[in-house]
Structure formats: structure tokens, C-alpha cells
Design a protein around this motif. Structure first.
Motif, PDB file in Angstrom:
ATOM      1  N   VAL A 152       0.838  -1.207   0.000  1.00 52.56           N
ATOM      2  CA  VAL A 152       0.000   0.000   0.000  1.00 52.56           C
ATOM      3  C   VAL A 152       0.869   1.251   0.000  1.00 52.56           C
ATOM      4  N   ALA A 153       1.932   1.245   0.808  1.00 51.81           N
ATOM      5  CA  ALA A 153       2.841   2.395   0.852  1.00 51.81           C
ATOM      6  C   ALA A 153       3.504   2.617  -0.505  1.00 51.81           C
ATOM      7  N   ASP A 154       3.876   1.528  -1.178  1.00 50.85           N
ATOM      8  CA  ASP A 154       4.485   1.646  -2.508  1.00 50.85           C
ATOM      9  C   ASP A 154       3.492   2.237  -3.516  1.00 50.85           C
ATOM     10  N   ILE A 155       2.227   1.800  -3.414  1.00 51.31           N
ATOM     11  CA  ILE A 155       1.209   2.335  -4.325  1.00 51.31           C
ATOM     12  C   ILE A 155       1.040   3.830  -4.111  1.00 51.31           C
ATOM     13  N   GLN A 156       1.009   4.254  -2.859  1.00 52.22           N
ATOM     14  CA  GLN A 156       0.852   5.679  -2.562  1.00 52.22           C
ATOM     15  C   GLN A 156       2.034   6.488  -3.088  1.00 52.22           C
ATOM     16  N   THR A 157       3.224   5.893  -3.019  1.00 48.42           N
ATOM     17  CA  THR A 157       4.412   6.580  -3.540  1.00 48.42           C
ATOM     18  C   THR A 157       4.367   6.674  -5.062  1.00 48.42           C
TER      19      THR A 157
END
Length: 271
Positions: A24-29
Motif C-alpha cells: 500500500v505504501a508503494d502504491i501511494q508513492t
């Protein structure tokens, strides 16, 4: 052309065990702060149900399973052992709104017996595991679920064992699938994602007979995997790289580095 939502959904549904928050953090980045997470609820739901995500009920230390087999209307699910229904937030993976939900099934006695037998099996073979037994298909069959998670991020690996079985109440038979997912990611990525279909007859429609067949099927599959790993180590992997150099001695890389440093200091001439 594939949309951002479709790409992000594929990332969600392919998240390794215990690493959904990182994905999820990677998607937000990657989306540079665009609000796409709220549009990914269907992907989160598919992930949680297929991976047999576990969650603690409010005011309880017991973890229960989220799956397609114990789903109610909306985002509510039920647990037959605690006889509780609850609302589940698929994005935050949290439970709320717990309510009493009595087990209403003509096979209630068999379900309760299976819960007890399955609990003994799980405690013996799978630390940190959760299990569930649910009436399905208009009460004509029973779903038996088992999930065990082992997360070790400090050692760069996570793993999940899942088993999903179905037993029709009209005949002593057992069908389903065993899944194993392991992700090792120190200095690279190595993933094991394997499954084994199960289609067995059962001596009788009793909890002891059913769980005994389950235990045998899981043991046979684990032994099969062990044999495959040994063959791979002694075969294909061994052919890719020598275990020892021609000198039959391990290379002492620390000394090699020292030799190179000595050559640099002396102007490139080895001594």
C-alpha cells in the motif's frame, strides 16, 4: 490500456504474506499522493478473503478468519465458534460492531465437533494458527479452513499456510486445496507459491475421521515438498554453481579484499 486502478489492484492481490502495508505504501508513492486507496476496496476484499486474513474481535484476543465462506451481507462476517458476527474494514483490516450470531444449522453438532478436533490438530502442527468451520451451500456442505502465518521481517522472510476443505453432508468425501506462500527478500526476491488439490474419500462423516484425513493429506504434501527441495538442491541448483571451487576449498573473501587493497597501495604489483 491498463488503468491505474487495475495496476494497483494487481499489486494488492499479489501482496506477499504479511507485506500488504508495504505494498500500500508503494502504491501511494507511485501514484504521487493521488487518492486511489479508497477506490481499491474490491481488491482489498478479494485479497483478504482469498488469503484467509485473520482479525481480533473487539474485546477479544482470539483471531477469527475472514473468507467467502463466512460472509454475510455488506462487509459483515460471522464466526461459528464464538457465535459472533462482525463488520470488517478491508482496507484497515479491523473488526467492529460485534454482535451475537447463534449457529443455526441442521449440522450444528458436526460443526462443533469439527471445531474441537481441528483445534487439536492446529495446536499440534501449526503455531500461531486460526481455523474456522462454517455451513455452506444452503447447509448441504461444511467448509473447513485453516491458516497459519509466520512473519520474520528482521530475517527478511514471511510465510503463510492455507488449507480450504469442503465436505458434503450427504456423502463422506473431502475436497479442497492446500496453499503455501513464502517470500524471502534479503538482497533479492525469492518466492514460493504452491498449491495442492485434495480429493479424498472419508471412512465416515465424523469429526475424527475427517480431521484424520486432513492431517494425512497435509503431512503427505509437506513430505512431498521436502523431497522436491532436496532434489532441487542436489540437482538443478547444484548444476548452476559449484559448491566449492576446483581447489575444493572455500574462498576467503575477506583475504581477497585485502590482497586487492595491497595491490592498489603498491601501485598494482602483487607481492
Amino acid at each position: 490500456m491498463t488503468s491505474t486502478i487495475e495496476l494497483a489492484s494487481s499489486f494488492i492481490e499479489g501482496a506477499p504474506p504479511g507485506e500488504l502495508a508495504d505494498v500500500v505504501a508503494d502504491i501511494q508513492t507511485l501514484t504521487e499522493g493521488d487518492d486511489v486507496i479508497s477506490s481499491l476496496t474490491p481488491a482489498f476484499e478479494r485479497y483478504n478473503e482469498s488469503q484467509l486474513t485473520t482479525v481480533k474481535l473487539p474485546g477479544s484476543s482470539q483471531e477469527v478468519i475472514v473468507s467467502e465462506f463466512n460472509k454475510l451481507e455488506g462487509n459483515r462476517y460471522f464466526d461459528t465458534e464464538s457465535q459472533t458476527s462482525f463488520e470488517f474494514d478491508h482496507v484497515t483490516q479491523t473488526a467492529s460492531g460485534a454482535q451475537s450470531s447463534p449457529l443455526e444449522s441442521q449440522n450444528a453438532d458436526l460443526i462443533k465437533s469439527l471445531q474441537k478436533a481441528l483445534a487439536i490438530h492446529a495446536q499440534e502442527h501449526y503455531p500461531s494458527s486460526s481455523h474456522g468451520v462454517y455451513p455452506i451451500e444452503n447447509d448441504t456442505a461444511i467448509a473447513i479452513l485453516l491458516v497459519a502465518n509466520r512473519y520474520s521481517p528482521n530475517n527478511f522472510w514471511n510465510g503463510r499456510f492455507r488449507a480450504i476443505y469442503q465436505v458434503p453432508v450427504s456423502s463422506p468425501a473431502l475436497t479442497g486445496k492446500i496453499h503455501i506462500d513464502v517470500h524471502y527478500y534479503e538482497d533479492g526476491n525469492v518466492a514460493l507459491n504452491t498449491s495442492k488439490p485434495v480429493d479424498l474419500s472419508v471412512s465416515s462423516l465424523s469429526a475424527e475421521a475427517i480431521v484424520s484425513r486432513i492431517a494425512a493429506a497435509e503431512r503427505d504434501y509437506q513430505e512431498e515438498l521436502n523431497r522436491a527441495f532436496v532434489a532441487l538442491s542436489e540437482g538443478a541448483f547444484k548444476g548452476l554453481r559449484r559448491q566449492l571451487p576446483i581447489t575444493r576449498q572455500k574462498v576467503e573473501w575477506e583475504k581477497v579484499g585485502g590482497y586487492r587493497l595491497g595491490q592498489d597501495i603498491s601501485g598494482g604489483k602483487a607481492r
